[in-house]
Scaffold this motif. Structure first.
Motif, mmCIF file in Angstrom:
data_model
loop_
_atom_site.group_PDB
_atom_site.id
_atom_site.type_symbol
_atom_site.label_atom_id
_atom_site.label_comp_id
_atom_site.label_asym_id
_atom_site.label_seq_id
_atom_site.Cartn_x
_atom_site.Cartn_y
_atom_site.Cartn_z
ATOM 1 N N SER A 150 0.782 -1.300 0.165
ATOM 2 C CA SER A 150 -0.031 0.018 -0.089
ATOM 3 C C SER A 150 0.845 1.374 -0.179
ATOM 4 O O SER A 150 0.219 2.332 0.153
ATOM 5 N N VAL A 151 2.358 1.228 -0.162
ATOM 6 C CA VAL A 151 3.085 2.174 -0.121
ATOM 7 C C VAL A 151 3.490 2.724 -1.284
ATOM 8 O O VAL A 151 4.025 2.008 -2.322
ATOM 9 N N LEU A 152 2.991 3.941 -1.890
ATOM 10 C CA LEU A 152 3.359 4.414 -3.167
ATOM 11 C C LEU A 152 4.800 4.657 -3.265
ATOM 12 O O LEU A 152 5.634 5.178 -2.493
ATOM 13 N N HIS A 153 5.368 4.307 -4.409
ATOM 14 C CA HIS A 153 6.657 4.657 -4.834
ATOM 15 C C HIS A 153 6.581 6.161 -5.324
ATOM 16 O O HIS A 153 6.184 6.648 -5.973
ATOM 17 N N GLU A 209 5.401 -3.033 -0.418
ATOM 18 C CA GLU A 209 5.462 -2.936 0.978
ATOM 19 C C GLU A 209 6.645 -2.327 1.587
ATOM 20 O O GLU A 209 7.597 -2.153 1.251
ATOM 21 N N ARG A 221 4.052 0.425 -8.980
ATOM 22 C CA ARG A 221 3.417 1.725 -8.310
ATOM 23 C C ARG A 221 3.371 1.520 -6.992
ATOM 24 O O ARG A 221 3.676 2.731 -6.143
ATOM 25 N N LYS A 222 2.961 0.478 -6.376
ATOM 26 C CA LYS A 222 2.876 0.322 -4.896
ATOM 27 C C LYS A 222 3.745 -0.878 -4.120
ATOM 28 O O LYS A 222 3.946 -1.826 -5.083
ATOM 29 N N ILE A 281 10.813 0.498 0.217
ATOM 30 C CA ILE A 281 9.886 0.025 -0.465
ATOM 31 C C ILE A 281 10.129 -1.192 -1.315
ATOM 32 O O ILE A 281 10.886 -1.009 -2.135
#
Length: 559
Positions: free
Chosen positions: A91-94, A153, A150-151, A144
């Protein structure tokens, strides 16, 4: 390096399965076969993303995923979801998306890619786990996972425990986004000799485990992208090196053409390196702004992988070959696969018994590699079809004393004997393989394996399918064969004894062989009681007696 399972996103140039023919299955069987393989791919994929390992190599996983996609295209009209994609848990955006890397098929594809590009650099395609590092005000604030590009962990806590990774940066890198590969540090790893050693799965497992793995102490980072960093590559690498990422600078080299890339690629493949690799990455120094990076759209970077040490191929057919001694060998005919510089289309499975033990049927997916001297072998069956449509092997009633004569049921062993006797180590008749002997037999109808000695020059010159010049050449080779040493003719006859033992026997005539008893045969190396009985039976067999008498009539020395 950049590619993770399920993230191909159209990055590969072409899958060899895309042109494969659809299986000739009924709709019901297709449904069953697809469902079985689909369940297995889902299971492998879930294990990979949960534990960093799925029990099969990435190459095997990718090939069977491709095979599943091909079957789905053949039998399912609607597009199917990508089962190999990572779970939607990240759910973590790059801050800058990962583009991935497009794989090139060969040097010619690389030449085309480089033809209109300048300021090109080559890097090793380090085999590990892709990650984004975010530094703010000199501090490592985020790590990340690659995720879907795109997203991903958050791996921040685990990455901070890697001793080799800088936790604080100054200067231009104090506020930066870096993309790279967390790899297993190795001492003098030679890719050609050792292969992948499952390094990627080990790294993934260490980062995905809840507990802190001691393997974290052996991890390091290869930075392969600094989005929005200095435009000049040399400056970029200098700053990375000063910040502690010296490996990236050491292994980033400028190249002018595909020949230089090939030279470096070969050197890295065969030389000691501090990490595992699976190819090289070729990139243009000039990159778009980071905000424009998208998964699958990195046109400024490509990869040229090393030749695979193993491939997965479908078994197309099982056939049986009778050798000169009457033994039946089983051969698996495969869809063509490339291994090193060889195109493998068939693999010898050995005896009928071993074939039954391996349980290989047409339609099975098998793992193929090269053994010593580049001989292809089947390592294991990766996937078996539901229907086990195995052919019936021929009856095993042939042996070392059968098929000296050309009866219809004997033709396979008969021609195997002819191919053997014309080989370089025996009578050395070049250019006469199985097809050549069959052509001569079709016209001249050999009675036995030495009937060709009676052919005249005129007969050979007028043989359909041969030019007069080729006929004269064969006649000349037959005459040269007449002068071969006696031991060579004994080998041509098929006496079950090694060439070394034949030479040590010092027997210069066939009559000497017929005088030997079991005890005297056992004085030769490699001859035990059973072999001695076989040799006595062989030299006194009526068919062998007839053939040796015929050779004597032809003037062959020693008979």
């Amino acid at each position: 390096m950049w590619k993770r399972r399920g993230l191909a996103l159209g990055l590969t140039i072409w899958s060899c399965y895309s042109t494969a023919a659809c299986p000739s299955w009924s709709p019901f069987r297709a449904q069953l076969e697809i469902a079985r393989l689909q369940r297995q791919v889902i299971q492998w994929n879930a294990a990979y993303w949960r534990e960093g390992s799925s029990g099969v190599s990435d190459a095997v996983y990718d090939r069977l995923s491709d095979r599943l996609a091909q079957w789905q295209r053949c039998f399912m009209p609607q597009p199917q979801p990508d089962l190999s994609a990572p779970p939607v848990s990240g759910s973590v955006l790059h801050p800058v998306m990962h583009t991935g890397v497009r794989k090139l098929a060969d040097k010619y594809a690389l030449k085309r890619w480089m033809s209109d590009r300048r300021d090109i650099w080559v890097q090793p395609k380090v085999d590990g786990v892709a990650v984004t590092l975010v530094y703010r005000n000199g501090q490592l604030v985020q790590a990340i996972s690659r995720g879907d590009g795109r997203k991903g962990e958050s791996w921040t806590e685990k990455v901070r425990l890697i001793p080799s990774l800088p936790k604080r940066l100054a200067g231009p890198l104090a506020n930066s986004v870096l993309q790279g590969e967390i790899y297993l540090a190795r001492d003098g790893h030679i890719q050609q000799r050792t292969g992948g050693v499952n390094a990627r799965a080990k790294v993934a497992g260490a980062l995905m485990q809840r507990e802190n793995s001691p393997l974290l102490n052996e991890l390091a980072l290869f930075v392969w992208a600094w989005p929005d960093g200095p435009a000049v590559m040399e400056k970029r690498l200098t700053l990375l090196s000063e910040a502690g990422f010296s490996t990236s600078a050491r292994f980033s080299l400028p190249v002018k053409n595909a020949d230089e890339v090939e030279t470096i690629r070969t050197r890295w493949f065969t030389s000691p390196l501090p990490f595992v690799t699976d190819g090289v990455v070729i990139r243009r120094a000039k990159e778009p702004e980071g905000k424009r990076w998208r998964p699958g759209e990195g046109e400024w970077v490509v990869a040229w992988k090393y030749p695979p040490v193993e491939q997965v191929a479908e078994v197309m057919n099982i056939r049986f070959a009778t050798g000169r001694s009457g033994k039946i060998a089983v051969v698996a005919e495969l869809e063509p696969v490339q291994l090193d510089d060889k195109t493998v289309r068939r693999v010898n499975l050995g005896s009928v018994r071993r074939w039954h033990e391996l349980d290989i049927a047409p339609g099975d997916q098998v793992q193929v590699s090269l053994a010593g001297q580049g001989i292809p072998r089947i390592d294991r069956v990766i996937w078996r079809t539901l229907a086990r449509d195995k052919p019936e092997p021929p009856p095993a009633h042939f042996n070392a004393l059968t098929c000296f004569y050309a009866s219809p049921e004997c033709l396979p062993q008969f021609f195997a004997r002819l191919v053997w006797l014309s080989s370089k180590r025996v009578l050395d008749i070049p250019g006469l393989g199985d097809a050549g002997w069959r052509l001569l037999h079709q016209t001249h109808r050999f009675e036995h394996i030495f009937s060709w000695l009676a052919l005249t020059r005129q007969q050979l010159e007028s043989t359909p399918g041969l030019s007069a010049a080729r006929g004269r050449q064969i006649w000349h080779q037959f005459n040269l064969a007449r002068e071969r040493p006696f031991i060579r003719w004994v080998m041509a006859l098929g006496l079950p004894l090694t060439q070394t033992a034949l030479r040590l026997s010092s027997d210069s005539s066939w009559s000497k062989f017929t005088e030997r008893n079991e005890l005297s045969w056992q004085q030769l190396p490699g001859v035990g009681a059973e072999k001695a009985r076989q040799l006595v039976a062989f030299v006194h067999h009526p068919l062998v007696h007839s053939l040796t008498a015929w050779l004597a009539a032809q003037g062959i020395k020693g008979f």
